[in-house]
Design an enzyme around this catalytic site. Structure first.
Site, PDB file in Angstrom:
ATOM      1  N   SER A 198      -6.458 138.856 -99.434  1.00 33.65           N
ATOM      2  CA  SER A 198      -6.473 137.867-100.357  1.00 33.65           C
ATOM      3  C   SER A 198      -5.257 138.197-101.290  1.00 33.65           C
ATOM      4  O   SER A 198      -4.842 137.239-102.423  1.00 33.65           O
ATOM      5  CB  SER A 198      -7.676 137.958-101.164  1.00 33.65           C
ATOM      6  OG  SER A 198      -8.045 139.244-101.780  1.00 33.65           O
ATOM      7  N   HIS A 226     -11.567 134.611 -96.304  1.00 32.83           N
ATOM      8  CA  HIS A 226     -10.374 133.762 -96.681  1.00 32.83           C
ATOM      9  C   HIS A 226      -9.654 132.967 -95.489  1.00 32.83           C
ATOM     10  O   HIS A 226      -8.882 132.579 -95.759  1.00 32.83           O
ATOM     11  CB  HIS A 226      -9.677 134.651 -97.450  1.00 32.83           C
ATOM     12  CG  HIS A 226      -9.833 134.957 -98.938  1.00 32.83           C
ATOM     13  ND1 HIS A 226      -9.488 134.125 -99.907  1.00 32.83           N
ATOM     14  CD2 HIS A 226     -10.220 136.151 -99.330  1.00 32.83           C
ATOM     15  CE1 HIS A 226      -9.873 134.577-101.112  1.00 32.83           C
ATOM     16  NE2 HIS A 226     -10.196 135.984-100.807  1.00 32.83           N
ATOM     17  N   LYS A 257     -16.425 129.817-100.506  1.00 34.55           N
ATOM     18  CA  LYS A 257     -15.054 129.444-100.576  1.00 34.55           C
ATOM     19  C   LYS A 257     -14.571 128.417 -99.939  1.00 34.55           C
ATOM     20  O   LYS A 257     -15.146 127.357-100.445  1.00 34.55           O
ATOM     21  CB  LYS A 257     -14.165 130.800-100.024  1.00 34.55           C
ATOM     22  CG  LYS A 257     -14.316 131.942-100.771  1.00 34.55           C
ATOM     23  CD  LYS A 257     -13.393 133.101-100.449  1.00 34.55           C
ATOM     24  CE  LYS A 257     -13.493 134.387-101.494  1.00 34.55           C
ATOM     25  NZ  LYS A 257     -14.178 135.503-101.001  1.00 34.55           N
TER      26      LYS A 257
HETATM   27  C1  LIG Z   1     -14.903 136.749-101.580  1.00 33.56           C
HETATM   28  C2  LIG Z   1     -15.151 137.780-100.698  1.00 33.56           C
HETATM   29  C3  LIG Z   1     -16.477 138.229-100.298  1.00 33.56           C
HETATM   30  C4  LIG Z   1     -17.588 137.990-100.994  1.00 33.56           C
HETATM   31  O1  LIG Z   1     -18.007 136.709-100.875  1.00 33.56           O
HETATM   32  P1  LIG Z   1     -19.585 136.064-101.786  1.00 33.56           P
HETATM   33  O2  LIG Z   1     -20.048 135.141-100.819  1.00 33.56           O
HETATM   34  O3  LIG Z   1     -18.974 135.349-102.754  1.00 33.56           O
HETATM   35  O4  LIG Z   1     -20.126 137.344-101.967  1.00 33.56           O
HETATM   36  C5  LIG Z   1     -16.492 139.185 -99.278  1.00 33.56           C
HETATM   37  N1  LIG Z   1     -15.454 139.483 -98.356  1.00 33.56           N
HETATM   38  C6  LIG Z   1     -14.345 138.974 -98.620  1.00 33.56           C
HETATM   39  C7  LIG Z   1     -13.309 139.303 -97.946  1.00 33.56           C
HETATM   40  C8  LIG Z   1     -14.100 137.973 -99.668  1.00 33.56           C
HETATM   41  O5  LIG Z   1     -12.722 137.539 -99.988  1.00 33.56           O
END
Ligand SMILES: *Cc1c(COP(=O)(O)O)cnc(C)c1O
Length: 414
Positions: A198, A226, A257
Protein backbone atom coordinates in the site's frame (compact mmCIF):
# COMPACT_ATOMS: atom_id res chain seq x y z
CA UNK A 1 -2.25 3.24 41.26
CA UNK A 2 -2.56 5.00 37.93
CA UNK A 3 -0.18 7.89 38.81
CA UNK A 4 3.11 6.47 37.50
CA UNK A 5 1.57 5.04 34.31
CA UNK A 6 -0.18 8.37 33.74
CA UNK A 7 3.09 10.29 34.01
CA UNK A 8 4.77 7.80 31.67
CA UNK A 9 2.04 8.23 29.06
CA UNK A 10 2.03 12.03 29.31
CA UNK A 11 5.79 12.01 28.63
CA UNK A 12 5.55 9.51 25.77
CA UNK A 13 2.71 11.44 24.11
CA UNK A 14 4.63 14.68 24.40
CA UNK A 15 7.63 12.99 22.82
CA UNK A 16 5.43 11.88 19.91
CA UNK A 17 4.52 15.53 19.39
CA UNK A 18 8.20 16.57 19.57
CA UNK A 19 9.16 13.96 16.98
CA UNK A 20 6.21 14.98 14.79
CA UNK A 21 4.93 11.39 15.01
CA UNK A 22 1.63 12.24 16.68
CA UNK A 23 -1.33 11.17 14.58
CA UNK A 24 -3.83 13.98 14.10
CA UNK A 25 -7.25 13.07 12.77
CA UNK A 26 -9.17 15.38 10.49
CA UNK A 27 -12.92 15.29 11.19
CA UNK A 28 -15.25 14.58 8.27
CA UNK A 29 -18.85 15.82 8.57
CA UNK A 30 -20.33 14.02 5.56
CA UNK A 31 -20.61 10.49 4.17
CA UNK A 32 -17.44 9.08 2.60
CA UNK A 33 -17.22 9.87 -1.11
CA UNK A 34 -15.40 11.70 -3.91
CA UNK A 35 -16.56 14.95 -2.33
CA UNK A 36 -16.53 15.23 1.46
CA UNK A 37 -17.00 17.98 3.96
CA UNK A 38 -14.07 18.78 6.29
CA UNK A 39 -14.14 21.73 8.73
CA UNK A 40 -17.29 23.02 7.07
CA UNK A 41 -15.54 23.06 3.69
CA UNK A 42 -16.28 20.83 0.69
CA UNK A 43 -13.15 19.12 -0.63
CA UNK A 44 -12.37 16.36 -3.12
CA UNK A 45 -11.10 13.25 -1.38
CA UNK A 46 -8.02 11.66 -2.96
CA UNK A 47 -6.85 9.56 -0.02
CA UNK A 48 -9.57 6.97 0.67
CA UNK A 49 -9.49 3.26 -0.08
CA UNK A 50 -12.85 3.85 -1.74
CA UNK A 51 -11.45 2.50 -5.02
CA UNK A 52 -14.76 1.70 -6.69
CA UNK A 53 -16.69 4.65 -5.25
CA UNK A 54 -19.04 2.27 -3.43
CA UNK A 55 -18.66 3.57 0.16
CA UNK A 56 -21.88 5.56 0.09
CA UNK A 57 -23.46 4.06 -3.01
CA UNK A 58 -27.29 4.26 -2.85
CA UNK A 59 -27.75 0.60 -3.92
CA UNK A 60 -25.51 -0.56 -1.05
CA UNK A 61 -27.26 1.62 1.49
CA UNK A 62 -30.58 0.22 0.29
CA UNK A 63 -29.28 -3.37 0.47
CA UNK A 64 -28.03 -2.75 4.02
CA UNK A 65 -31.42 -1.28 5.01
CA UNK A 66 -33.23 -4.24 3.48
CA UNK A 67 -31.22 -6.72 5.53
CA UNK A 68 -31.74 -4.74 8.72
CA UNK A 69 -35.48 -5.01 7.99
CA UNK A 70 -35.43 -8.71 7.14
CA UNK A 71 -32.56 -10.13 9.29
CA UNK A 72 -32.23 -7.55 12.06
CA UNK A 73 -29.47 -5.39 13.48
CA UNK A 74 -27.13 -7.87 15.16
CA UNK A 75 -26.80 -11.57 15.96
CA UNK A 76 -25.38 -11.37 19.50
CA UNK A 77 -23.45 -14.52 18.79
CA UNK A 78 -20.43 -16.08 17.22
CA UNK A 79 -21.06 -18.09 14.09
CA UNK A 80 -21.06 -21.61 15.58
CA UNK A 81 -23.55 -20.93 18.38
CA UNK A 82 -26.35 -18.94 16.72
CA UNK A 83 -24.65 -16.38 14.51
CA UNK A 84 -25.03 -17.92 11.06
CA UNK A 85 -27.90 -16.78 8.84
CA UNK A 86 -28.73 -17.84 5.31
CA UNK A 87 -27.21 -14.57 4.03
CA UNK A 88 -23.82 -15.35 5.64
CA UNK A 89 -23.68 -18.64 3.73
CA UNK A 90 -24.85 -16.87 0.58
CA UNK A 91 -22.08 -14.27 0.87
CA UNK A 92 -19.44 -16.96 1.46
CA UNK A 93 -20.49 -18.73 -1.69
CA UNK A 94 -20.65 -15.49 -3.77
CA UNK A 95 -17.19 -14.43 -2.63
CA UNK A 96 -15.83 -17.88 -3.52
CA UNK A 97 -17.36 -17.59 -6.97
CA UNK A 98 -15.89 -14.10 -7.40
CA UNK A 99 -12.39 -15.07 -6.29
CA UNK A 100 -12.44 -18.45 -8.06
CA UNK A 101 -11.97 -20.50 -4.89
CA UNK A 102 -13.73 -23.49 -3.29
CA UNK A 103 -14.95 -21.92 -0.07
CA UNK A 104 -14.79 -18.77 2.06
CA UNK A 105 -15.02 -17.96 5.76
CA UNK A 106 -16.13 -14.51 6.97
CA UNK A 107 -14.46 -12.38 9.65
CA UNK A 108 -15.24 -9.02 11.24
CA UNK A 109 -12.16 -7.62 9.52
CA UNK A 110 -9.23 -8.69 7.40
CA UNK A 111 -7.05 -7.93 10.42
CA UNK A 112 -8.91 -10.75 12.18
CA UNK A 113 -8.69 -12.98 9.09
CA UNK A 114 -4.90 -12.62 9.13
CA UNK A 115 -4.95 -13.30 12.87
CA UNK A 116 -6.79 -16.56 12.20
CA UNK A 117 -5.07 -17.96 9.15
CA UNK A 118 -1.58 -19.04 10.27
CA UNK A 119 -1.80 -20.50 13.76
CA UNK A 120 -4.27 -23.35 13.06
CA UNK A 121 -2.39 -24.51 9.96
CA UNK A 122 1.29 -24.35 10.93
CA UNK A 123 3.41 -25.18 13.95
CA UNK A 124 7.09 -25.41 14.87
CA UNK A 125 7.71 -28.10 12.26
CA UNK A 126 6.69 -25.68 9.51
CA UNK A 127 7.99 -22.58 7.74
CA UNK A 128 6.43 -19.21 6.94
CA UNK A 129 8.27 -17.20 4.32
CA UNK A 130 7.09 -13.63 4.37
CA UNK A 131 7.75 -10.46 2.33
CA UNK A 132 9.65 -7.80 4.31
CA UNK A 133 6.98 -5.19 3.54
CA UNK A 134 3.91 -7.23 4.47
CA UNK A 135 1.01 -5.51 6.24
CA UNK A 136 0.99 -5.22 10.05
CA UNK A 137 -1.88 -7.71 10.32
CA UNK A 138 0.10 -10.41 8.47
CA UNK A 139 3.06 -9.76 10.76
CA UNK A 140 0.83 -10.03 13.84
CA UNK A 141 -0.87 -13.18 12.53
CA UNK A 142 2.53 -14.78 12.02
CA UNK A 143 3.51 -13.79 15.57
CA UNK A 144 0.59 -15.85 16.89
CA UNK A 145 1.92 -18.94 15.14
CA UNK A 146 4.81 -21.15 16.19
CA UNK A 147 6.15 -21.79 12.69
CA UNK A 148 9.78 -20.96 11.85
CA UNK A 149 10.10 -17.67 9.96
CA UNK A 150 12.04 -16.47 6.97
CA UNK A 151 11.70 -12.86 5.82
CA UNK A 152 12.55 -12.24 2.15
CA UNK A 153 13.57 -8.87 0.81
CA UNK A 154 10.66 -7.06 -0.74
CA UNK A 155 9.42 -8.65 -3.97
CA UNK A 156 12.84 -10.25 -4.44
CA UNK A 157 12.46 -13.71 -5.96
CA UNK A 158 16.16 -14.50 -6.16
CA UNK A 159 18.40 -17.15 -4.65
CA UNK A 160 20.69 -14.46 -3.23
CA UNK A 161 21.61 -12.90 0.07
CA UNK A 162 21.96 -9.12 0.00
CA UNK A 163 22.02 -6.12 2.25
CA UNK A 164 18.83 -4.17 2.77
CA UNK A 165 19.61 -0.57 1.80
CA UNK A 166 17.29 0.98 4.36
CA UNK A 167 18.44 -0.97 7.42
CA UNK A 168 21.79 -2.50 6.45
CA UNK A 169 20.43 -5.86 7.61
CA UNK A 170 21.02 -9.07 5.69
CA UNK A 171 18.06 -9.93 3.51
CA UNK A 172 17.49 -12.99 1.37
CA UNK A 173 15.53 -13.53 -1.80
CA UNK A 174 12.47 -15.80 -1.74
CA UNK A 175 14.15 -18.74 -3.46
CA UNK A 176 17.04 -18.69 -0.97
CA UNK A 177 14.53 -18.78 1.90
CA UNK A 178 12.68 -21.71 0.34
CA UNK A 179 15.94 -23.63 0.00
CA UNK A 180 16.85 -22.93 3.62
CA UNK A 181 13.41 -24.06 4.81
CA UNK A 182 13.93 -27.25 2.79
CA UNK A 183 17.34 -27.84 4.37
CA UNK A 184 15.80 -27.30 7.80
CA UNK A 185 13.48 -30.20 7.00
CA UNK A 186 10.28 -28.20 7.43
CA UNK A 187 7.05 -30.19 7.01
CA UNK A 188 4.91 -27.50 5.33
CA UNK A 189 6.10 -24.24 3.79
CA UNK A 190 3.82 -21.22 3.32
CA UNK A 191 4.73 -18.10 1.35
CA UNK A 192 2.79 -15.05 2.62
CA UNK A 193 2.52 -11.77 0.71
CA UNK A 194 0.39 -8.69 0.22
CA UNK A 195 -1.13 -8.65 -3.28
CA UNK A 196 -0.48 -4.92 -3.58
CA UNK A 197 1.83 -3.07 -1.18
CA UNK A 198 0.00 0.00 0.00
CA UNK A 199 2.84 2.48 0.42
CA UNK A 200 4.38 2.11 -3.06
CA UNK A 201 1.34 0.74 -4.93
CA UNK A 202 3.49 -2.06 -6.36
CA UNK A 203 2.12 -5.54 -7.04
CA UNK A 204 3.52 -8.83 -5.74
CA UNK A 205 5.09 -10.92 -8.51
CA UNK A 206 2.50 -13.62 -8.00
CA UNK A 207 3.26 -15.48 -11.23
CA UNK A 208 6.86 -15.99 -10.13
CA UNK A 209 5.84 -16.73 -6.55
CA UNK A 210 3.46 -19.45 -7.75
CA UNK A 211 6.22 -20.96 -9.91
CA UNK A 212 8.66 -21.05 -7.00
CA UNK A 213 5.94 -22.48 -4.77
CA UNK A 214 5.44 -25.33 -7.23
CA UNK A 215 9.18 -25.93 -7.49
CA UNK A 216 9.68 -26.07 -3.70
CA UNK A 217 6.26 -27.53 -2.77
CA UNK A 218 5.10 -24.53 -0.78
CA UNK A 219 1.59 -23.14 -0.43
CA UNK A 220 0.82 -19.50 -1.26
CA UNK A 221 -1.15 -17.05 0.86
CA UNK A 222 -2.03 -13.62 -0.57
CA UNK A 223 -3.66 -10.71 1.27
CA UNK A 224 -5.45 -8.90 -1.54
CA UNK A 225 -7.05 -6.11 0.52
CA UNK A 226 -5.78 -3.37 -1.82
CA UNK A 227 -6.77 -5.25 -5.01
CA UNK A 228 -9.97 -7.27 -4.62
CA UNK A 229 -12.67 -5.72 -6.79
CA UNK A 230 -10.51 -3.95 -9.39
CA UNK A 231 -7.14 -5.55 -10.18
CA UNK A 232 -7.24 -7.93 -13.16
CA UNK A 233 -9.47 -7.56 -16.19
CA UNK A 234 -12.64 -8.51 -14.31
CA UNK A 235 -11.49 -7.13 -10.95
CA UNK A 236 -10.94 -10.43 -9.17
CA UNK A 237 -7.56 -9.38 -7.77
CA UNK A 238 -3.81 -9.73 -8.23
CA UNK A 239 -4.18 -13.44 -9.02
CA UNK A 240 -6.22 -12.47 -12.06
CA UNK A 241 -3.83 -9.61 -12.89
CA UNK A 242 -0.96 -12.14 -12.98
CA UNK A 243 -2.95 -14.95 -14.63
CA UNK A 244 -2.66 -17.35 -11.71
CA UNK A 245 -6.32 -17.69 -10.70
CA UNK A 246 -6.83 -21.10 -9.10
CA UNK A 247 -3.12 -21.36 -8.22
CA UNK A 248 -3.15 -19.29 -5.05
CA UNK A 249 -4.01 -21.53 -2.09
CA UNK A 250 -5.27 -18.91 0.36
CA UNK A 251 -6.61 -15.39 -0.26
CA UNK A 252 -7.43 -13.05 2.58
CA UNK A 253 -9.15 -9.77 1.84
CA UNK A 254 -11.26 -6.95 3.28
CA UNK A 255 -14.75 -5.62 2.60
CA UNK A 256 -13.54 -2.36 4.14
CA UNK A 257 -11.84 -0.95 1.06
CA UNK A 258 -13.09 -1.32 -2.54
CA UNK A 259 -15.99 -3.61 -1.62
CA UNK A 260 -18.17 -1.01 0.09
CA UNK A 261 -15.77 0.21 2.73
CA UNK A 262 -17.70 -0.58 5.92
CA UNK A 263 -16.01 -3.56 7.55
CA UNK A 264 -15.61 -7.30 7.35
CA UNK A 265 -13.13 -9.59 5.67
CA UNK A 266 -12.57 -13.18 4.75
CA UNK A 267 -10.27 -16.10 4.10
CA UNK A 268 -10.94 -17.90 0.84
CA UNK A 269 -9.34 -21.02 -0.60
CA UNK A 270 -9.35 -24.82 -0.58
CA UNK A 271 -12.40 -26.29 1.15
CA UNK A 272 -10.43 -28.34 3.68
CA UNK A 273 -8.51 -25.25 4.80
CA UNK A 274 -11.76 -23.31 5.26
CA UNK A 275 -13.40 -26.21 7.09
CA UNK A 276 -10.42 -26.51 9.44
CA UNK A 277 -10.41 -22.75 10.13
CA UNK A 278 -14.14 -22.81 10.98
CA UNK A 279 -13.19 -25.25 13.72
CA UNK A 280 -9.88 -23.76 14.83
CA UNK A 281 -9.58 -20.10 13.83
CA UNK A 282 -9.70 -18.19 17.11
CA UNK A 283 -11.00 -14.80 15.84
CA UNK A 284 -13.79 -16.81 14.12
CA UNK A 285 -14.66 -18.92 17.16
CA UNK A 286 -14.45 -16.19 19.77
CA UNK A 287 -15.60 -12.99 18.05
CA UNK A 288 -19.02 -11.87 16.90
CA UNK A 289 -20.51 -12.59 13.51
CA UNK A 290 -20.59 -9.95 10.73
CA UNK A 291 -23.85 -7.93 11.03
CA UNK A 292 -26.67 -8.51 8.52
CA UNK A 293 -26.46 -4.96 7.12
CA UNK A 294 -22.81 -5.45 6.13
CA UNK A 295 -23.50 -8.90 4.72
CA UNK A 296 -26.42 -7.53 2.68
CA UNK A 297 -24.41 -4.64 1.24
CA UNK A 298 -21.42 -6.86 0.40
CA UNK A 299 -23.74 -9.30 -1.37
CA UNK A 300 -24.94 -6.35 -3.45
CA UNK A 301 -21.31 -5.43 -4.26
CA UNK A 302 -20.67 -8.97 -5.50
CA UNK A 303 -23.70 -8.72 -7.80
CA UNK A 304 -22.60 -5.33 -9.16
CA UNK A 305 -19.04 -6.51 -9.84
CA UNK A 306 -20.04 -9.83 -11.41
CA UNK A 307 -22.58 -8.14 -13.70
CA UNK A 308 -20.20 -5.58 -15.23
CA UNK A 309 -16.60 -4.34 -15.24
CA UNK A 310 -17.76 -0.73 -15.59
CA UNK A 311 -16.46 0.44 -12.20
CA UNK A 312 -13.00 -1.14 -12.39
CA UNK A 313 -12.69 0.11 -16.00
CA UNK A 314 -13.51 3.64 -14.89
CA UNK A 315 -10.98 3.38 -12.08
CA UNK A 316 -8.36 2.21 -14.56
CA UNK A 317 -9.07 5.20 -16.82
CA UNK A 318 -8.86 7.67 -13.93
CA UNK A 319 -5.61 6.06 -12.79
CA UNK A 320 -4.01 6.24 -16.25
CA UNK A 321 -5.12 9.83 -16.75
CA UNK A 322 -3.73 10.93 -13.38
CA UNK A 323 -0.46 8.99 -13.64
CA UNK A 324 0.22 10.32 -17.16
CA UNK A 325 -0.60 13.96 -16.40
CA UNK A 326 1.37 14.06 -13.14
CA UNK A 327 4.42 12.45 -14.75
CA UNK A 328 4.23 14.84 -17.71
CA UNK A 329 4.02 17.80 -15.32
CA UNK A 330 7.44 16.78 -13.98
CA UNK A 331 6.55 15.15 -10.66
CA UNK A 332 8.48 12.13 -9.50
CA UNK A 333 6.09 9.17 -9.03
CA UNK A 334 6.62 5.46 -8.46
CA UNK A 335 5.59 4.00 -11.84
CA UNK A 336 2.94 1.31 -11.96
CA UNK A 337 -0.68 0.54 -12.74
CA UNK A 338 -2.30 0.68 -9.31
CA UNK A 339 -4.68 3.52 -8.25
CA UNK A 340 -2.28 4.19 -5.37
CA UNK A 341 0.02 6.87 -6.82
CA UNK A 342 2.93 7.88 -4.55
CA UNK A 343 4.30 11.34 -5.44
CA UNK A 344 7.86 11.38 -4.14
CA UNK A 345 9.60 14.30 -2.41
CA UNK A 346 12.99 12.72 -1.64
CA UNK A 347 14.95 14.71 -4.22
CA UNK A 348 14.02 18.09 -2.72
CA UNK A 349 15.74 19.66 0.31
CA UNK A 350 13.79 19.39 3.59
CA UNK A 351 11.47 16.87 1.95
CA UNK A 352 9.45 15.91 5.06
CA UNK A 353 8.36 19.49 5.74
CA UNK A 354 7.82 20.11 2.02
CA UNK A 355 5.42 17.15 1.76
CA UNK A 356 3.43 18.40 4.76
CA UNK A 357 3.33 21.98 3.39
CA UNK A 358 2.24 20.56 0.05
CA UNK A 359 -0.68 18.63 1.52
CA UNK A 360 -1.81 21.68 3.54
CA UNK A 361 -1.75 23.85 0.43
CA UNK A 362 -3.68 21.18 -1.46
CA UNK A 363 -6.40 21.32 1.19
CA UNK A 364 -6.61 25.10 0.61
CA UNK A 365 -7.12 24.22 -3.07
CA UNK A 366 -9.95 21.88 -2.09
CA UNK A 367 -8.03 18.60 -2.54
CA UNK A 368 -7.65 16.28 0.42
CA UNK A 369 -4.38 14.30 0.24
CA UNK A 370 -2.00 13.20 2.99
CA UNK A 371 1.79 13.31 3.41
CA UNK A 372 3.63 10.22 4.67
CA UNK A 373 7.02 10.46 6.35
CA UNK A 374 9.34 8.33 8.47
CA UNK A 375 8.63 5.93 10.19
CA UNK A 376 5.61 5.05 8.02
CA UNK A 377 7.96 5.09 5.00
CA UNK A 378 11.79 4.92 4.98
CA UNK A 379 13.79 8.14 5.57
CA UNK A 380 14.07 10.21 2.39
CA UNK A 381 11.09 8.45 0.84
CA UNK A 382 8.62 11.12 1.94
CA UNK A 383 5.60 11.24 -0.26
CA UNK A 384 2.04 12.28 -0.86
CA UNK A 385 0.03 9.17 -1.54
CA UNK A 386 -2.82 9.80 -3.94
CA UNK A 387 -5.59 7.23 -4.33
CA UNK A 388 -7.85 7.35 -7.35
CA UNK A 389 -11.44 6.15 -7.29
CA UNK A 390 -14.09 5.18 -9.81
CA UNK A 391 -16.20 7.65 -7.81
CA UNK A 392 -14.12 10.55 -9.21
CA UNK A 393 -15.49 12.13 -12.36
CA UNK A 394 -12.91 12.91 -15.09
CA UNK A 395 -13.43 16.61 -14.25
CA UNK A 396 -12.59 15.97 -10.59
CA UNK A 397 -9.40 14.19 -11.64
CA UNK A 398 -8.56 17.23 -13.83
CA UNK A 399 -9.19 19.55 -10.88
CA UNK A 400 -6.77 17.52 -8.74
CA UNK A 401 -4.11 17.53 -11.48
CA UNK A 402 -4.42 21.31 -11.89
CA UNK A 403 -4.10 21.81 -8.13
CA UNK A 404 -0.99 19.61 -7.98
CA UNK A 405 0.64 21.64 -10.75
CA UNK A 406 -0.32 24.97 -9.14
CA UNK A 407 1.02 23.99 -5.70
CA UNK A 408 4.10 22.32 -7.25
CA UNK A 409 4.96 25.64 -8.96
CA UNK A 410 4.26 27.69 -5.81
CA UNK A 411 6.63 25.49 -3.83
CA UNK A 412 9.32 25.62 -6.51
CA UNK A 413 9.14 21.93 -7.39
CA UNK A 414 8.21 22.34 -11.06
C1 LIG B 1 -6.41 -2.64 5.15
C2 LIG B 1 -5.69 -3.90 5.21
C3 LIG B 1 -6.02 -4.87 6.16
C4 LIG B 1 -7.03 -4.63 7.25
O1 LIG B 1 -8.32 -4.75 6.76
P1 LIG B 1 -9.54 -4.52 7.78
O2 LIG B 1 -10.66 -5.29 7.17
O3 LIG B 1 -9.77 -3.05 7.82
O4 LIG B 1 -9.11 -5.06 9.09
C5 LIG B 1 -5.35 -6.08 6.12
N1 LIG B 1 -4.40 -6.32 5.20
C6 LIG B 1 -4.05 -5.40 4.28
C7 LIG B 1 -2.98 -5.71 3.28
C8 LIG B 1 -4.67 -4.16 4.26
O5 LIG B 1 -4.31 -3.25 3.37
Amino acid sequence: MYGTLKQFLVNEISSLHDQKLYKHERIIESPQGAEISVNGKKVLNFCANNYLGLSSHPDLIKAAHNQIDSRGYGLSSVRFICGTQDIHKELESKVSEFLGTEDTILFSSCFDANGAVFEPLLNEQDAIITDALNHASIIDGIRLCKAQRWIYSHNNMSDEIGEDQATGKELKGLERCLKEADSAGCRFKMIATDGCFSMDGDIARLNEIVELAEKYKAIVMVDDSHSTGFMGKTGRGTHEHHNVMGKVDIITTTFGKALGGASGGCISGHKEIVEWLRNKGRPYLFSNTVPPSTVGATLKVMDILMASTELRDKLEENTKKFRNAITEAGFDIIPGVHPIVPIMFGKYPNCSQLAVDFSNKMLDEGIYVVAFSFPVVPKGKDRIRVQLSAGHSPEQVDTAIAAFIKVGKELGML
